[in-house]
Design an enzyme around this catalytic site. Sequence first.
Site, mmCIF file in Angstrom:
data_model
loop_
_atom_site.group_PDB
_atom_site.id
_atom_site.type_symbol
_atom_site.label_atom_id
_atom_site.label_comp_id
_atom_site.label_asym_id
_atom_site.label_seq_id
_atom_site.Cartn_x
_atom_site.Cartn_y
_atom_site.Cartn_z
ATOM 1 N N ARG A 105 47.350 30.188 -58.795
ATOM 2 C CA ARG A 105 47.608 31.048 -59.963
ATOM 3 C C ARG A 105 49.038 31.540 -59.839
ATOM 4 N NH1 ARG A 105 43.952 35.740 -62.656
ATOM 5 N NH2 ARG A 105 42.948 33.831 -63.355
ATOM 6 N N HIS A 132 45.478 28.076 -69.148
ATOM 7 C CA HIS A 132 44.368 28.493 -68.275
ATOM 8 C C HIS A 132 43.260 27.441 -68.419
ATOM 9 C CE1 HIS A 132 42.047 30.892 -65.719
ATOM 10 N NE2 HIS A 132 41.895 31.994 -66.425
ATOM 11 N N GLN A 135 39.573 28.030 -67.250
ATOM 12 C CA GLN A 135 38.848 28.912 -68.159
ATOM 13 C C GLN A 135 38.298 28.102 -69.336
ATOM 14 O OE1 GLN A 135 38.340 32.499 -67.971
ATOM 15 N NE2 GLN A 135 36.844 31.811 -69.464
ATOM 16 N N ASP A 227 41.082 37.507 -76.427
ATOM 17 C CA ASP A 227 41.596 37.783 -75.081
ATOM 18 C C ASP A 227 42.465 39.042 -75.187
ATOM 19 O OD1 ASP A 227 42.327 37.563 -72.415
ATOM 20 O OD2 ASP A 227 43.839 36.005 -72.761
ATOM 21 N N CYS A 267 37.346 35.902 -72.292
ATOM 22 C CA CYS A 267 37.468 35.373 -70.928
ATOM 23 C C CYS A 267 37.416 36.464 -69.868
ATOM 24 C CB CYS A 267 38.749 34.548 -70.804
ATOM 25 S SG CYS A 267 40.213 35.484 -71.243
ATOM 26 N N ARG A 295 32.452 29.660 -64.911
ATOM 27 C CA ARG A 295 33.659 29.349 -64.132
ATOM 28 C C ARG A 295 33.248 28.655 -62.827
ATOM 29 N NH1 ARG A 295 38.306 32.187 -65.100
ATOM 30 N NH2 ARG A 295 39.160 30.600 -63.694
HETATM 31 N N1 CP Z 1 39.279 35.103 -66.847
HETATM 32 C C1 CP Z 1 39.950 35.177 -65.696
HETATM 33 O O1 CP Z 1 40.735 34.289 -65.325
HETATM 34 O O2 CP Z 1 39.643 36.276 -64.937
HETATM 35 P P1 CP Z 1 40.467 36.753 -63.651
HETATM 36 O O3 CP Z 1 41.865 37.101 -64.085
HETATM 37 O O4 CP Z 1 39.708 37.962 -63.129
HETATM 38 O O5 CP Z 1 40.493 35.636 -62.647
#
Ligand code: CP
Length: 327
Positions: A105, A132, A135, A227, A267, A295
């Site tokens: 990430r 993402h 996701q 989001d 999400c 996920r």
């Molecule tokens: N939706 C998502 O990626 O959550 P986090 O940022 O908690 O990993």
Amino acid sequence: MRVRHFLLDTDLTPSEQAAILDTADHLKATRRSGAGAPGPFAGRSVALLFEKPSTRTRLSFDVAVTELGGHPVVLDAATTQLGRGETVEDTAAVFSRYVDAIVMRTFAQDRLERLAASASVPVVNALSDHAHPCQALADLQTIREFKGGLAGLTLAYLGDGNNVAHSLVLAGALAGMRVRVASPPGYEPFEQVLRQAGEICAATGGDVVVTHDALEAAAGADVLYTDVWASMGQDTETDSRSLVFQPYRLDEKAVEAADPEAIVMHCLPAHRDLEIAGSVLDGPRSVVFDQAENRLHAQKALLSFLLEHADAARQPPARTPADKAVR
Ligand code: CP
């Protein structure tokens, strides 16, 4: 064959994306039956490297690797030499000597691309500023569960044309969905993403539309999605964005405009009564916690797919009839 990465939704073909979703469904059913995972990662390690905060992604990848029989190694920039300026290229080369996959990430998509270019193991995008894709895989699995399919369904995304929106546009296009994005002027998804989605839709029968009218996007939709209005790294813009994005809140009006059987997705993490009404997030149409659970299953399926390809890439090429003749 070369090692495969998953940096963007379009790193999978439509049929590969569908196959991963099938595997995710199978893994979910297996886990729920108590039968346990087949353990394709026995003796394998996966680095989970986070340069931004995370709850769901970090936990679901950690559990996914563990349940696949492997060893997750969770790292962050602050406590590795990345935080002191070691390059992503050197990091990739070193990690590739220790682990069988790298999940990262980070901020710029370019950082992931540089990591992947110097890695000899699969690299997975666990969120960048651009996309993402993990996701989106879990989102598609969730939509299939609740709506029975993907192709031809209408997903209305209300809010910022951000990384989550980019992945929904691309993954939805791969699945032949109709994706409508309603964003304020100046906050639409990137043109480059919309162009790429348009090319995919020409082959899959999907459709991507961008509008500035939230209720127009929501009208008759099968899926309503939103989001946060200010993503990680945009915290100083929170107040100004809260004003601009007011008309794009996923509220009861949007639910009323959608199909009566529409599902509501987010999400997470969510801000109740900011980008989504608390009554909608916690209401009967909401599937947000199924979405969060998926996920785990979708990422297990993705890691298994990438590992299988990496193993195949390591095999020596099959001998041709000509080779055999020489011998
Ligand atoms: N939706 C998502 O990626 O959550 P986090 O940022 O908690 O990993």
